[in-house]
Scaffold this motif. Structure first.
Motif, PDB file in Angstrom:
ATOM      1  N   TRP A  12       4.293  -2.956  39.833  1.00  0.00           N
ATOM      2  CA  TRP A  12       4.285  -1.660  40.516  1.00  0.00           C
ATOM      3  C   TRP A  12       5.684  -1.267  40.972  1.00  0.00           C
ATOM      4  CZ3 TRP A  12       0.823   1.525  39.436  1.00  0.00           C
ATOM      5  CH2 TRP A  12      -0.521   1.167  39.319  1.00  0.00           C
ATOM      6  N   ALA A  13       6.539  -2.259  41.240  1.00  0.00           N
ATOM      7  CA  ALA A  13       7.914  -1.933  41.629  1.00  0.00           C
ATOM      8  C   ALA A  13       8.612  -1.159  40.518  1.00  0.00           C
ATOM      9  CB  ALA A  13       8.671  -3.220  41.951  1.00  0.00           C
ATOM     10  N   ILE A  14       8.351  -1.552  39.264  1.00  0.00           N
ATOM     11  CA  ILE A  14       8.933  -0.847  38.117  1.00  0.00           C
ATOM     12  C   ILE A  14       8.324   0.543  37.984  1.00  0.00           C
ATOM     13  CG2 ILE A  14       9.171  -0.880  35.604  1.00  0.00           C
ATOM     14  CD1 ILE A  14       9.234  -3.945  35.789  1.00  0.00           C
ATOM     15  N   ILE A  15       6.993   0.627  38.140  1.00  0.00           N
ATOM     16  CA  ILE A  15       6.318   1.928  38.045  1.00  0.00           C
ATOM     17  C   ILE A  15       6.867   2.883  39.099  1.00  0.00           C
ATOM     18  CG2 ILE A  15       4.100   3.112  38.285  1.00  0.00           C
ATOM     19  CD1 ILE A  15       4.335   1.534  35.702  1.00  0.00           C
ATOM     20  N   HIS A  16       7.005   2.414  40.354  1.00  0.00           N
ATOM     21  CA  HIS A  16       7.504   3.279  41.424  1.00  0.00           C
ATOM     22  C   HIS A  16       8.927   3.756  41.129  1.00  0.00           C
ATOM     23  CE1 HIS A  16       4.529   1.102  44.322  1.00  0.00           C
ATOM     24  NE2 HIS A  16       3.932   1.928  43.497  1.00  0.00           N
ATOM     25  N   GLN A  32      -1.872  -4.951  43.766  1.00  0.00           N
ATOM     26  CA  GLN A  32      -1.387  -3.878  44.614  1.00  0.00           C
ATOM     27  C   GLN A  32      -1.706  -2.539  43.996  1.00  0.00           C
ATOM     28  OE1 GLN A  32       2.662  -4.260  45.743  1.00  0.00           O
ATOM     29  NE2 GLN A  32       2.478  -6.392  46.347  1.00  0.00           N
ATOM     30  N   ALA A  33      -2.020  -1.591  44.847  1.00  0.00           N
ATOM     31  CA  ALA A  33      -2.302  -0.237  44.378  1.00  0.00           C
ATOM     32  C   ALA A  33      -1.093   0.644  44.645  1.00  0.00           C
ATOM     33  CB  ALA A  33      -3.522   0.329  45.107  1.00  0.00           C
ATOM     34  N   ALA A  34      -0.860   1.594  43.748  1.00  0.00           N
ATOM     35  CA  ALA A  34       0.291   2.475  43.915  1.00  0.00           C
ATOM     36  C   ALA A  34      -0.019   3.552  44.939  1.00  0.00           C
ATOM     37  CB  ALA A  34       0.632   3.126  42.578  1.00  0.00           C
ATOM     38  N   PRO A  35       0.899   3.866  45.829  1.00  0.00           N
ATOM     39  CA  PRO A  35       0.669   4.952  46.782  1.00  0.00           C
ATOM     40  C   PRO A  35       0.568   6.276  46.054  1.00  0.00           C
ATOM     41  CG  PRO A  35       2.973   4.261  46.832  1.00  0.00           C
ATOM     42  CD  PRO A  35       2.241   3.279  45.969  1.00  0.00           C
ATOM     43  N   ASP A  40      21.712  -8.004  42.392  1.00  0.00           N
ATOM     44  CA  ASP A  40      20.446  -8.043  43.129  1.00  0.00           C
ATOM     45  C   ASP A  40      19.461  -6.996  42.606  1.00  0.00           C
ATOM     46  OD1 ASP A  40      21.310 -10.117  44.677  1.00  0.00           O
ATOM     47  OD2 ASP A  40      21.863  -8.885  46.412  1.00  0.00           O
ATOM     48  N   ALA A  41      19.972  -5.772  42.346  1.00  0.00           N
ATOM     49  CA  ALA A  41      19.087  -4.719  41.828  1.00  0.00           C
ATOM     50  C   ALA A  41      18.575  -5.090  40.442  1.00  0.00           C
ATOM     51  CB  ALA A  41      19.824  -3.385  41.788  1.00  0.00           C
ATOM     52  N   TRP A  42      19.459  -5.614  39.626  1.00  0.00           N
ATOM     53  CA  TRP A  42      19.094  -6.034  38.258  1.00  0.00           C
ATOM     54  C   TRP A  42      18.036  -7.134  38.293  1.00  0.00           C
ATOM     55  CZ3 TRP A  42      21.443 -10.581  35.542  1.00  0.00           C
ATOM     56  CH2 TRP A  42      21.107 -10.629  34.186  1.00  0.00           C
ATOM     57  N   LEU A  43      18.264  -8.151  39.138  1.00  0.00           N
ATOM     58  CA  LEU A  43      17.316  -9.256  39.224  1.00  0.00           C
ATOM     59  C   LEU A  43      16.002  -8.821  39.869  1.00  0.00           C
ATOM     60  CD1 LEU A  43      19.640 -12.232  40.229  1.00  0.00           C
ATOM     61  CD2 LEU A  43      18.599 -11.773  38.003  1.00  0.00           C
ATOM     62  N   GLY A  44      16.056  -7.821  40.751  1.00  0.00           N
ATOM     63  CA  GLY A  44      14.814  -7.324  41.351  1.00  0.00           C
ATOM     64  C   GLY A  44      13.879  -6.739  40.307  1.00  0.00           C
ATOM     65  N   ILE A  45      14.444  -5.966  39.377  1.00  0.00           N
ATOM     66  CA  ILE A  45      13.626  -5.422  38.288  1.00  0.00           C
ATOM     67  C   ILE A  45      13.113  -6.566  37.400  1.00  0.00           C
ATOM     68  CG2 ILE A  45      13.653  -3.955  36.240  1.00  0.00           C
ATOM     69  CD1 ILE A  45      13.671  -2.435  38.887  1.00  0.00           C
ATOM     70  N   GLY A  46      13.984  -7.537  37.133  1.00  0.00           N
ATOM     71  CA  GLY A  46      13.557  -8.678  36.325  1.00  0.00           C
ATOM     72  C   GLY A  46      12.446  -9.460  36.978  1.00  0.00           C
ATOM     73  N   MET A  47      12.504  -9.615  38.302  1.00  0.00           N
ATOM     74  CA  MET A  47      11.471 -10.345  39.022  1.00  0.00           C
ATOM     75  C   MET A  47      10.117  -9.650  38.875  1.00  0.00           C
ATOM     76  SD  MET A  47      11.594 -11.465  43.040  1.00  0.00           S
ATOM     77  CE  MET A  47      13.273 -12.074  42.813  1.00  0.00           C
ATOM     78  N   ALA A  48      10.114  -8.309  38.989  1.00  0.00           N
ATOM     79  CA  ALA A  48       8.865  -7.554  38.842  1.00  0.00           C
ATOM     80  C   ALA A  48       8.314  -7.687  37.423  1.00  0.00           C
ATOM     81  CB  ALA A  48       9.102  -6.082  39.186  1.00  0.00           C
ATOM     82  N   LEU A  49       9.201  -7.612  36.424  1.00  0.00           N
ATOM     83  CA  LEU A  49       8.767  -7.739  35.036  1.00  0.00           C
ATOM     84  C   LEU A  49       8.257  -9.149  34.759  1.00  0.00           C
ATOM     85  CD1 LEU A  49       8.583  -6.298  32.281  1.00  0.00           C
ATOM     86  CD2 LEU A  49      10.884  -7.140  31.791  1.00  0.00           C
ATOM     87  N   HIS A  50       8.916 -10.148  35.324  1.00  0.00           N
ATOM     88  CA  HIS A  50       8.502 -11.546  35.153  1.00  0.00           C
ATOM     89  C   HIS A  50       7.106 -11.747  35.722  1.00  0.00           C
ATOM     90  CE1 HIS A  50       8.614 -15.954  35.476  1.00  0.00           C
ATOM     91  NE2 HIS A  50       9.638 -15.920  34.629  1.00  0.00           N
ATOM     92  N   ALA A  51       6.832 -11.163  36.899  1.00  0.00           N
ATOM     93  CA  ALA A  51       5.501 -11.273  37.495  1.00  0.00           C
ATOM     94  C   ALA A  51       4.465 -10.555  36.650  1.00  0.00           C
ATOM     95  CB  ALA A  51       5.522 -10.689  38.913  1.00  0.00           C
ATOM     96  N   GLU A  52       4.842  -9.395  36.111  1.00  0.00           N
ATOM     97  CA  GLU A  52       3.902  -8.615  35.300  1.00  0.00           C
ATOM     98  C   GLU A  52       3.483  -9.356  34.043  1.00  0.00           C
ATOM     99  OE1 GLU A  52       1.469  -5.441  34.270  1.00  0.00           O
ATOM    100  OE2 GLU A  52       2.494  -5.880  36.148  1.00  0.00           O
ATOM    101  N   THR A  53       4.426 -10.066  33.416  1.00  0.00           N
ATOM    102  CA  THR A  53       4.147 -10.741  32.140  1.00  0.00           C
ATOM    103  C   THR A  53       3.950 -12.241  32.312  1.00  0.00           C
ATOM    104  OG1 THR A  53       6.509 -11.072  31.709  1.00  0.00           O
ATOM    105  CG2 THR A  53       5.517  -9.030  30.898  1.00  0.00           C
TER     106      THR A  53
END
Length: 675
Positions: A273-277, A322-325, A219-232
């Motif tokens: 932003w999930a990856i940045i955070h 989304q803006a980063a806090p 789940d953690a691995w796919l969560g990062i992949g999901m954020a990267l997929h959205a970014e690109t």
């Protein structure tokens, strides 16, 4: 090597030229060793769109990267798709295809063999097909939209890619049904990219520790992949980064990782932003992200509503990025962490970097609007300029002051340097200050086009009614420039200097404080010298120069010539330079020599020495020997500066810089030795 008119043509260049003649676009790439494996890396960004059949562009690329191999993009640009059949790393694609009842040797009538023995089988591209090899045997890869292969004839140290059968211009067969291509989903999901340059996102991703338990759960691995997929938006840059990051995990499986990527979709608005955070939680920082957060302090930064309008203007979805806090705005970095932070990519090496706000300043007529388009033209071509490398990218030149004159200069630059399709002159901008102006529309275009460099010529005309001497006024200019730099571009303002000619931009000091780079121009006749008066990307001890040349563009209706001025690079070290200020003794000795030689004729050494030693201008010492020694030192100084010359017992004056004689420059005294 091949021969043309008796001239040897490198094989890779020839292979690219052969593709161009066949109307097949190509681009340069090279091999990079990473962890013992060779990986293909394009030499240019946006290679999918910039691959070309233009012979001049191909010539320029291979002049810059002579060892690069030509790549052929797959998908809609060429209509090609390739089955890559390999036998290495324990994977036998040949055996796998045979097990499926397919003969790899005759899979397609058009086959190319790599130096390592793998085969590229060419087919017609099925619309929507990407690069997924899911459900195919190990050792069998697919190259579709977003992928590329080495062209026939491409060579590297291991050998050449050889056309085994057929030709790329043949009528290709359809994709084999047995290989069951996995079509890319037409919907990219709901996550919007952050707007950060991809190299920043990739650096943040690689800062996440993936060699232990932190992201070991699926789940953690796919969560990062999901954020990267959205970014690109599911692109191949994202796939390659996903593979590179996943490769660090001990249980990494390339096929499973690729299959997971194809199963991903953006869900719940997750973005990069999930990856940045996550990366910042692990101590990673990047100045581009800091700039993006800093922008929120200015009223001119797009609100959510404005971003929705911008998205509508460029045809995007109306969801907010989304803006980063801010997390209090504090960061704490050790020296080791500082050392590992990635540097911002340059636009012009040592002078301009991504996200910079810079200025070209000088007096009216100094040549600011000649230098700026020359720099931009080089960036658009990816060519060196003033001895500095550039990173090729799009250029937007906002000619708010003299659009007609700029069109003429660009026409002349095209004649001098060839095509630069990535350079675009922007007309119609007259107000970047008021709510009714064009700033919002310009931001929309910048977001859509993602240029590397933006010029605003001039600040005074583009921001009408600006109170230059107020902090609030200049704050609006800085905020507007930062908002345009949000998507990675360097923004350069063309502006006047102060009346004092001190190298500072006119107006409130807030502008100079906010600039990352300031280039100060000073003109003498048709020679313009410039150097950085402020430079956060390198030293200010850089001297540049150009001459103002004239180009004839044609004739008008009366038959009179139409001309324009252009910036023509010069070697600053070869230009005449004003000497450092003379010592009082050398200045007085020089004045005596001028007095003894009003007509420029040589003066006997004895006569000059007597005038200097017997007087008190060169030295006020009471001792004759001291005055003599001071005279000798003054002569030596003047000779070293090449202000005088000696021959056959006579001294004579040399012409001073720019043809001036003593009284025409502050560094020389008036008649009679008075300072």
């Amino acid at each position: 090597m091949s021969l043309q008119n008796g001239i040897k043509i490198p094989q890779n260049l020839q292979a690219a030229r052969d593709l161009a003649k066949a109307e097949i676009p190509a681009f340069p790439f090279h091999l990079v060793k990473r962890k013992g494996k060779s990986e293909k890396v394009p030499c240019i960004t946006d290679w999918q769109n910039r691959a070309t059949t233009d012979a001049a562009q191909i010539r320029r690329w291979w002049a810059k990267w002579p060892e690069a191999m030509p790549g052929v993009p797959m998908g809609p640009r060429t209509g090609f798709a390739v089955v890559d059949i390999d036998l290495k790393h324990g994977k036998d694609g040949f055996a796998g295809l045979r097990a499926m009842g397919l003969d790899p040797e005759t899979l397609s009538p058009v086959m190319v063999q790599s130096p390592g023995g793998s085969l590229h089988a060419y087919f017609r591209w099925p619309e929507g097909m990407g690069n997924s090899a899911a459900r195919l045997p190990p050792g069998v890869d697919v190259r579709g939209a977003g992928g590329y292969v080495a062209a026939p004839g491409a060579t590297h140290a291991g050998g050449a890619y050889r056309l085994v059968s057929g030709s790329l211009t043949d009528d290709l067969p359809p994709w084999p049904d047995a290989l069951k291509p996995r079509l890319k989903a037409k919907e990219a999901g709901h996550g919007e990219p952050t707007g950060l340059p991809f190299h920043v996102m990739r650096a943040a991703l690689m800062a996440l520790p993936n060699d232990g338990d932190t992201y070991a759960s699926r789940d953690a691995w796919l969560g990062i992949g999901m954020a990267l997929h959205a970014e690109t938006e599911g692109g191949e840059d994202g796939r390659e980064a996903w593979q590179g990051w996943s490769r660090q995990w001990p249980g990494y499986d390339e096929t499973a990782t690729d299959a997971a990527w194809d199963s991903l979709h953006a869900d719940g608005g997750v973005t990069g932003w999930a990856i940045i955070h996550e990366a910042e939680r692990h101590g990673w920082r990047d100045t581009t992200v800091t700039h993006l957060l800093w922008l929120s302090d200015f009223d001119l930064i797009p609100t959510a509503e404005e971003e929705a309008e911008i998205a509508a203007l460029v045809g995007g979805r109306e969801e907010d990025e989304q803006a980063a806090p801010k997390s209090g705005g504090l960061t704490f970095l050790t020296p080791a962490e500082c050392a590992t932070l990635p540097a911002r990519p340059y636009v012009i090496k040592g002078l301009l970097a991504e996200g910079d706000v810079a200025a070209i300043i000088g007096a009216p007529g100094a040549g600011k609007s000649l230098l700026a388009p020359r720099l931009g033209y080089a960036v658009a071509q990816g060519a060196e300029v003033f001895g500095r490398r550039t990173r090729q990218g799009g250029v937007l030149y906002i000619a708010a002051e003299d659009g007609h004159g700029m069109r003429a200069r660009l026409s002349a630059l095209r004649g001098d340097h060839g095509e630069a399709n990535a350079f675009q002159l922007v007309a119609g901008v007259s107000d970047l200050l008021s709510d009714k102006g064009q700033l919002k529309a310009l931001r929309a275009e910048v977001k859509a086009r993602r240029p590397a460099l933006i010029f605003i010529d001039t600040l005074a005309v583009a921001f009408p009614g600006l109170e230059e001497n107020s902090a609030e006024g200049m704050g609006q200019v800085v905020a507007a420039a930062r908002s345009l730099a949000r998507w990675g571009a360097a923004v350069v303002l063309i502006h006047h200097d102060t009346k004092a000619g001190d190298g500072l931009p006119r107006g409130h000091s807030l502008l100079n404080g906010a600039l990352d780079v300031s280039l100060y121009l000073k003109r003498e006749a048709d020679v313009v010298a410039f150097k950085p008066s402020k430079n956060r990307n390198g030293t200010t001890e850089q001297d540049f120069a150009f001459t103002i040349a004239t180009r004839r563009l044609g004739t008008d209706e009366d038959g009179d010539p139409i001309t324009t001025a252009v910036c023509q690079e010069a070697d600053a070290s070869d230009l005449p330079r004003k000497a450092d200020k003379l010592s009082p003794a050398a200045s007085a000795a020089y004045a005596h020599l001028r007095h003894l030689s009003p007509d420029g004729k040589p003066v006997a050494e004895e006569a000059w020495r007597e005038a200097c030693v017997n007087g008190r201008n060169v030295s006020q010492s009471e001792k004759w020997e001291s005055r003599r020694d001071t005279f000798k030192r003054a002569v030596r100084d003047l000779l070293q500066r090449e202000l005088i010359e000696f021959g056959d017992g006579f001294y004579s004056l040399k012409e001073t810089p720019y043809g001036a004689t003593g009284s025409d420059t502050d560094d020389f005294p008036d008649e009679g030795g008075q300072q």
